[in-house]
Design a protein around this motif. Structure first.
Motif, mmCIF file in Angstrom:
data_model
loop_
_atom_site.group_PDB
_atom_site.id
_atom_site.type_symbol
_atom_site.label_atom_id
_atom_site.label_comp_id
_atom_site.label_asym_id
_atom_site.label_seq_id
_atom_site.Cartn_x
_atom_site.Cartn_y
_atom_site.Cartn_z
ATOM 1 N N UNK A 192 -8.335 20.298 84.382
ATOM 2 C CA UNK A 192 -8.684 18.895 84.072
ATOM 3 C C UNK A 192 -9.252 18.599 82.690
ATOM 4 N N UNK A 193 -10.108 19.418 82.394
ATOM 5 C CA UNK A 193 -10.665 19.323 80.974
ATOM 6 C C UNK A 193 -9.660 19.501 79.672
ATOM 7 N N UNK A 194 -8.824 20.620 80.353
ATOM 8 C CA UNK A 194 -7.907 21.215 79.242
ATOM 9 C C UNK A 194 -6.828 20.122 78.997
ATOM 10 N N UNK A 195 -6.447 19.374 80.057
ATOM 11 C CA UNK A 195 -5.433 18.631 80.066
ATOM 12 C C UNK A 195 -5.795 17.271 79.179
ATOM 13 N N UNK A 196 -7.051 16.829 79.371
ATOM 14 C CA UNK A 196 -7.744 15.741 78.776
ATOM 15 C C UNK A 196 -7.815 15.898 77.145
ATOM 16 N N UNK A 197 -8.267 17.200 77.111
ATOM 17 C CA UNK A 197 -8.486 17.364 75.497
ATOM 18 C C UNK A 197 -7.199 17.539 74.769
ATOM 19 N N UNK A 198 -6.061 18.109 75.626
ATOM 20 C CA UNK A 198 -4.875 18.364 75.135
ATOM 21 C C UNK A 198 -4.169 16.691 74.819
ATOM 22 N N UNK A 199 -4.410 15.932 75.388
ATOM 23 C CA UNK A 199 -3.996 14.653 75.119
ATOM 24 C C UNK A 199 -4.767 13.869 73.904
ATOM 25 N N UNK A 200 -6.094 14.348 74.196
ATOM 26 C CA UNK A 200 -6.900 13.679 72.654
ATOM 27 C C UNK A 200 -6.376 14.374 71.682
ATOM 28 N N UNK A 201 -5.886 15.508 71.410
ATOM 29 C CA UNK A 201 -5.777 16.118 70.396
ATOM 30 C C UNK A 201 -4.458 15.844 69.880
ATOM 31 N N UNK A 255 -13.822 25.245 90.231
ATOM 32 C CA UNK A 255 -13.958 25.580 88.555
ATOM 33 C C UNK A 255 -12.701 25.345 87.918
ATOM 34 N N UNK A 256 -11.671 26.124 88.623
ATOM 35 C CA UNK A 256 -10.020 25.953 87.901
ATOM 36 C C UNK A 256 -9.814 24.734 87.851
ATOM 37 N N UNK A 257 -9.884 23.906 88.805
ATOM 38 C CA UNK A 257 -9.486 22.549 88.848
ATOM 39 C C UNK A 257 -10.123 21.674 87.707
ATOM 40 N N UNK A 258 -11.482 21.973 87.597
ATOM 41 C CA UNK A 258 -12.200 21.232 86.679
ATOM 42 C C UNK A 258 -11.976 21.714 85.128
ATOM 43 N N UNK A 259 -11.612 22.929 85.025
ATOM 44 C CA UNK A 259 -11.163 23.650 83.556
ATOM 45 C C UNK A 259 -9.698 22.972 83.334
#
Length: 141
Positions: A73-82, A67-71
């Motif tokens: 990864x999600x935050x990293x991708x969202x940060x790049x998108x933003x 769960x921590x790895x998924x979170x």
């Protein structure tokens, strides 16, 4: 934790409803939001009945790491998108790539129309004026 999961699940479902009102069901990808909302609601219920405390410690640790790895990864991708969403394009490029979206019989979806309008505005903007150093012999006309 159960309250967090319940709130996050309700937010996902609310976001799906807003998407449907805004643009209609133009993509099957939108279905990820009610699915994630339902998953979070079930997860909240499992926390509420203390299901995870009954699992062996190794399984709990594996679930926590996953769960921590998924979170992250999600935050990293969202940060790049933003970060990319707020960057200005370089002036006077030779071409621009417009990412697609749904096209109906009546024309492009709202998302695609906004993207096409932005690309058209960029393409029609005048190129920047290049400055030439005065000591290079440049004399304005």
């Amino acid at each position: 934790m159960s309250i967090f999961c319940f709130c996050a699940g309700l937010l996902c479902i609310l976001y799906f409803i807003v998407l449907m009102i805004y643009s209609g069901l133009t993509s099957a990808f939108y279905l990820v939001w009610p699915l994630m909302g339902a998953t979070l609601l079930v997860l909240g219920w499992l926390f509420r009945i203390q299901f995870f405390l009954r699992l062996p410690a190794a399984v709990r640790i594996a679930l926590l790491v996953f769960t921590a790895a998924g979170a992250l990864f999600f935050l990293g991708v969202e940060g790049m998108i933003l970060r990319a969403a707020f960057q200005s394009p370089a002036p006077s490029l030779d071409y621009a790539v417009v990412l697609g979206a749904h096209v109906r019989a009546s024309g492009p979806s709202r998302a695609l129309a906004l993207r096409l309008d932005a690309a058209l505005d960029y393409g029609e903007s005048p190129p920047p004026v290049k400055r030439v150093a005065r000591d290079a012999g440049y004399k304005p006309a």
